[in-house]
Design a protein around this motif. Structure first.
Motif, mmCIF file in Angstrom:
data_model
loop_
_atom_site.group_PDB
_atom_site.id
_atom_site.type_symbol
_atom_site.label_atom_id
_atom_site.label_comp_id
_atom_site.label_asym_id
_atom_site.label_seq_id
_atom_site.Cartn_x
_atom_site.Cartn_y
_atom_site.Cartn_z
ATOM 1 N N LEU A 101 0.858 -1.184 0.000
ATOM 2 C CA LEU A 101 0.000 0.000 0.000
ATOM 3 C C LEU A 101 0.891 1.229 0.000
ATOM 4 O O LEU A 101 1.707 1.416 0.915
ATOM 5 N N TYR A 102 0.760 2.065 -1.014
ATOM 6 C CA TYR A 102 1.504 3.316 -1.071
ATOM 7 C C TYR A 102 0.529 4.477 -0.967
ATOM 8 O O TYR A 102 -0.453 4.546 -1.718
ATOM 9 N N ILE A 103 0.796 5.394 -0.041
ATOM 10 C CA ILE A 103 -0.029 6.584 0.119
ATOM 11 C C ILE A 103 0.748 7.786 -0.401
ATOM 12 O O ILE A 103 1.790 8.145 0.168
ATOM 13 N N ASP A 104 0.265 8.369 -1.477
ATOM 14 C CA ASP A 104 0.884 9.561 -2.063
ATOM 15 C C ASP A 104 0.473 10.763 -1.212
ATOM 16 O O ASP A 104 -0.684 11.167 -1.214
ATOM 17 N N LEU A 105 1.430 11.326 -0.478
ATOM 18 C CA LEU A 105 1.131 12.386 0.483
ATOM 19 C C LEU A 105 0.902 13.745 -0.164
ATOM 20 O O LEU A 105 0.493 14.692 0.519
ATOM 21 N N GLY A 106 1.187 13.851 -1.445
ATOM 22 C CA GLY A 106 0.985 15.128 -2.125
ATOM 23 C C GLY A 106 2.071 16.141 -1.848
ATOM 24 O O GLY A 106 1.842 17.348 -1.949
ATOM 25 N N ILE A 107 3.297 15.664 -1.494
ATOM 26 C CA ILE A 107 4.428 16.561 -1.248
ATOM 27 C C ILE A 107 5.172 16.752 -2.562
ATOM 28 O O ILE A 107 5.682 15.790 -3.137
ATOM 29 N N GLU A 108 5.227 17.965 -3.027
ATOM 30 C CA GLU A 108 5.796 18.249 -4.351
ATOM 31 C C GLU A 108 7.199 17.680 -4.493
ATOM 32 O O GLU A 108 8.070 17.912 -3.656
ATOM 33 N N GLY A 109 7.419 16.955 -5.566
ATOM 34 C CA GLY A 109 8.728 16.383 -5.847
ATOM 35 C C GLY A 109 8.977 15.099 -5.093
ATOM 36 O O GLY A 109 9.158 14.030 -5.693
ATOM 37 N N TYR A 148 9.892 -1.163 -7.844
ATOM 38 C CA TYR A 148 10.181 -2.336 -7.028
ATOM 39 C C TYR A 148 9.089 -3.385 -7.217
ATOM 40 O O TYR A 148 9.375 -4.579 -7.413
ATOM 41 N N ALA A 149 7.832 -2.963 -7.163
ATOM 42 C CA ALA A 149 6.717 -3.898 -7.284
ATOM 43 C C ALA A 149 6.678 -4.555 -8.658
ATOM 44 O O ALA A 149 6.491 -5.770 -8.777
ATOM 45 N N ALA A 150 6.870 -3.755 -9.714
ATOM 46 C CA ALA A 150 6.813 -4.286 -11.074
ATOM 47 C C ALA A 150 7.865 -5.362 -11.299
ATOM 48 O O ALA A 150 7.610 -6.371 -11.969
ATOM 49 N N ALA A 151 9.051 -5.172 -10.735
ATOM 50 C CA ALA A 151 10.133 -6.144 -10.904
ATOM 51 C C ALA A 151 9.815 -7.479 -10.248
ATOM 52 O O ALA A 151 10.431 -8.497 -10.566
ATOM 53 N N ARG A 152 8.816 -7.470 -9.370
ATOM 54 C CA ARG A 152 8.445 -8.699 -8.653
ATOM 55 C C ARG A 152 7.015 -9.149 -8.966
ATOM 56 O O ARG A 152 6.443 -9.975 -8.257
ATOM 57 N N GLY A 153 6.460 -8.579 -10.035
ATOM 58 C CA GLY A 153 5.130 -8.976 -10.466
ATOM 59 C C GLY A 153 4.027 -8.543 -9.536
ATOM 60 O O GLY A 153 2.949 -9.151 -9.503
ATOM 61 N N LYS A 154 4.256 -7.471 -8.795
ATOM 62 C CA LYS A 154 3.277 -6.975 -7.841
ATOM 63 C C LYS A 154 2.622 -5.692 -8.359
ATOM 64 O O LYS A 154 3.208 -4.937 -9.140
ATOM 65 N N HIS A 155 1.419 -5.442 -7.895
ATOM 66 C CA HIS A 155 0.681 -4.231 -8.268
ATOM 67 C C HIS A 155 0.161 -3.572 -6.986
ATOM 68 O O HIS A 155 -0.922 -3.907 -6.496
ATOM 69 N N PRO A 156 0.944 -2.665 -6.408
ATOM 70 C CA PRO A 156 0.554 -2.078 -5.123
ATOM 71 C C PRO A 156 -0.714 -1.240 -5.210
ATOM 72 O O PRO A 156 -1.044 -0.692 -6.268
ATOM 73 N N ILE A 157 -1.395 -1.160 -4.111
ATOM 74 C CA ILE A 157 -2.548 -0.283 -3.980
ATOM 75 C C ILE A 157 -2.016 1.128 -3.760
ATOM 76 O O ILE A 157 -1.141 1.348 -2.929
ATOM 77 N N VAL A 158 -2.522 2.089 -4.508
ATOM 78 C CA VAL A 158 -2.063 3.476 -4.398
ATOM 79 C C VAL A 158 -3.229 4.368 -3.989
ATOM 80 O O VAL A 158 -4.294 4.334 -4.606
ATOM 81 N N VAL A 159 -3.025 5.143 -2.940
ATOM 82 C CA VAL A 159 -4.000 6.137 -2.486
ATOM 83 C C VAL A 159 -3.380 7.510 -2.695
ATOM 84 O O VAL A 159 -2.296 7.789 -2.179
ATOM 85 N N GLU A 160 -4.025 8.365 -3.463
ATOM 86 C CA GLU A 160 -3.520 9.709 -3.720
ATOM 87 C C GLU A 160 -4.314 10.708 -2.887
ATOM 88 O O GLU A 160 -5.501 10.918 -3.124
ATOM 89 N N LEU A 161 -3.651 11.319 -1.915
ATOM 90 C CA LEU A 161 -4.347 12.221 -1.000
ATOM 91 C C LEU A 161 -4.876 13.471 -1.699
ATOM 92 O O LEU A 161 -5.859 14.057 -1.251
ATOM 93 N N ALA A 162 -4.228 13.879 -2.784
ATOM 94 C CA ALA A 162 -4.741 15.032 -3.532
ATOM 95 C C ALA A 162 -6.129 14.727 -4.075
ATOM 96 O O ALA A 162 -7.029 15.572 -4.034
ATOM 97 N N LYS A 163 -6.337 13.494 -4.575
ATOM 98 C CA LYS A 163 -7.653 13.102 -5.074
ATOM 99 C C LYS A 163 -8.649 12.921 -3.940
ATOM 100 O O LYS A 163 -9.860 13.044 -4.146
#
Length: 327
Positions: free
Chosen positions: A78-86, A98-113
């Motif tokens: 689970l990756y939470i995009d904190l919305g910190i520029e850069g 990292y996930a793609a190299a291991r055949g994984k598809h992490p859940i992404v939460v974008e706080l801006a959305k």
């Protein structure tokens, strides 16, 4: 210097606290054994668990995900995009690569959305960024885990983190925080998922060494929002002691975790999964039980969860700015 374990290869990692040095292959064995021992001691995980690993793009969380997969656990990130520029963009790239190299598809939460990026939320709420970040992260850790039917949430807190936090709580005699500080936080009613810290026995140096030797590409810069965090002061203080007396951290933290330690025997030992606000903390301590938030339905000890109260403050600030601009 030769590896202490195999006695043949040259050592690549020197660990004074263990009076040992290891070659890369033997260090991986050592590291995994430390994690397995930490899991076993407090029964943090079972083979049947579905583990939601909270990954930030830094070394600790990616190493945690890596070692749990190596140990055979069923995991998802689970990756939470904190919305910190850069910074958030760079962190997200590391997680996805990292996930793609291991055949994984992490859940992404974008706080801006979600309408609550950390920098803006901190300004609106007039709270420290780290406090706001903790509130928001804990909310989504639990929500995503509950919605995805995960049985446990795992975070990458290491021995440096936990011993530093312990020192801070002791200096300020935060007795309620002390009673709840543990690598294992059991599940509770109303959908509060179990939370664990499998890296509690390994140091920051050891996780960094594991990541480097494994070739894990992680963000090396500190979060720009954490520059004034007091936790860094406590960690640095313990580092100075550790330099002079190797092994201090693990003795300090393990001694605290001893069941016979009076500080671990608080009158109220129920788990508290609140987001850290005074209101929720007081309700939890006074014997309240978690219930559904009146706004979003998430578990909380208050009528409305701290995340929804924070989001409402951001909304009102935005509306106020819009009215002033139009007027």
């Amino acid at each position: 210097m030769k590896c202490k374990r195999c006695r043949r290869a040259e050592a690549a990692v020197d660990l004074p606290s263990h009076h040992a040095a290891f070659c890369p292959d033997c260090f991986f064995v050592f590291f995994q054994r430390q994690v397995k021992e930490g899991i076993k001691k407090f029964r943090l995980l079972s083979p049947e668990d579905r583990v939601l690993v909270c990954v930030s793009g830094g070394k600790d969380s990616l190493v945690l995900w890596d070692v749990l997969m190596e140990l055979g656990y069923e995991t998802e990130g689970l990756y939470i995009d904190l919305g910190i520029e850069g910074y958030s963009g760079r962190s997200k790239e590391k997680v996805l690569a990292y996930a793609a190299a291991r055949g994984k598809h992490p859940i992404v939460v974008e706080l801006a959305k979600e309408g609550i990026p950390i920098p803006e939320a901190s300004r609106c709420a007039r709270m420290q960024e780290c406090s706001v970040c903790g509130t928001v992260k804990r909310y989504f850790f639990n929500r995503v885990a509950a919605e995805g039917k995960f049985t446990v949430v795992a975070t990458g807190h290491n021995l440096d983190d936990e011993s530093g936090r312990l020192l801070g709580n002791l200096i300020h005699w935060q007795r309620d925080h002390l009673s709840r500080q543990h690598p294992y936080l059991p599940e509770a009613g109303e959908g509060l998922v179990r939370k664990v810290k499998p890296l509690w026995r390994v140091t920051e140096l050891e996780t960094a060494s594991y990541g480097f030797l494994k070739g894990i590409d992680y963000v090396t810069e500190e979060c720009p929002m954490s520059e004034d965090a007091t936790s860094l002061v406590y960690k640095e203080a313990l580092s100075l002691i550790e330099d002079q007396m190797p092994g201090t951290r693990i003795v300090f933290y393990q001694g605290f975790l001893d069941p016979e330690n009076p500080l671990r025997q608080a009158p109220d030992t129920r788990p508290w999964h609140g987001a850290g606000t005074a209101e929720e903390g007081e309700e939890a301590k006074s014997g309240g039980t978690p219930r559904a938030c009146a706004s979003c339905g998430a578990p909380t000890y208050a009528e409305t969860c701290s995340f929804c109260r924070l989001k409402e403050r951001v909304r009102k600030q935005r509306e106020g700015r819009a009215e002033r601009a139009s007027g």
